[in-house]
Enzyme design. Sequence first.
Site, PDB file in Angstrom:
ATOM      1  N   HIS A 145       0.817  -1.219   0.000  1.00  0.00           N
ATOM      2  CA  HIS A 145       0.000   0.000   0.000  1.00  0.00           C
ATOM      3  C   HIS A 145       0.842   1.256   0.000  1.00  0.00           C
ATOM      4  O   HIS A 145       2.053   1.214   0.188  1.00  0.00           O
ATOM      5  CB  HIS A 145      -0.969  -0.007   1.195  1.00  0.00           C
ATOM      6  N   CYS A 156       3.005  -4.855   6.729  1.00  0.00           N
ATOM      7  CA  CYS A 156       2.681  -4.551   5.337  1.00  0.00           C
ATOM      8  C   CYS A 156       3.871  -3.942   4.617  1.00  0.00           C
ATOM      9  O   CYS A 156       4.838  -3.511   5.231  1.00  0.00           O
ATOM     10  CB  CYS A 156       1.488  -3.596   5.271  1.00  0.00           C
TER      11      CYS A 156
END
Length: 196
Positions: free
Chosen positions: A156, A172
């Site tokens: 992301h 992440c």
Amino acid sequence: MDNDQITRRMLVLGSLALLTSGCSATWQGVGIPSLLPSTSGVDPRYRRRHVRYEGYEAPGTLVVDTTQRYLYAVEEGGWAMRYGIGVGEEGLTMKGKAVVGRKAEWPSWTPTASMIKRKPHLAQYAGGVSGGPHNPLGASALYLYRGGQDTMFRVHGTNEPWTIGHAVSNGCIRLTNEDIVDLYSRTPVGTEVLII
């Protein structure tokens, strides 16, 4: 001055006016508000680059090198687009194979129970954070799946571009918002991802 010079000057001045007016732009389907952080603060070695790629992965594969802090979007002919990334803190990074099971522009975010346990200050976001420049997932997200199940790991954007090149996330993979918009446009659902 001839008419061509006047026209060019008007075009340049008009473009500058739009850039400074706070207007939003749309690129590859993702609206990018002027409030987005730029790549300032990102170490130059982590800027997006087209590079030779020596791996064995098929074109179209994403390869995430958590040690070197790069993500490679493998292309034909031994090339790749290389992006600088931020990775998970020690012990929080996913390894192995996954697929992009879903994509979202300006995704919402809700911290998991394990995130809140590790970082109690995240409890204030337990109800979720709507998508937008203030959201930790940034402009776009690629959701990683295994066996048809969401792993809860994402590739992301970030509203903290200075963290690119560091191990700071809850697991992440972070890219600058500009880079995730570029990667998002290149990456269809079903893309294979290898995290090493």
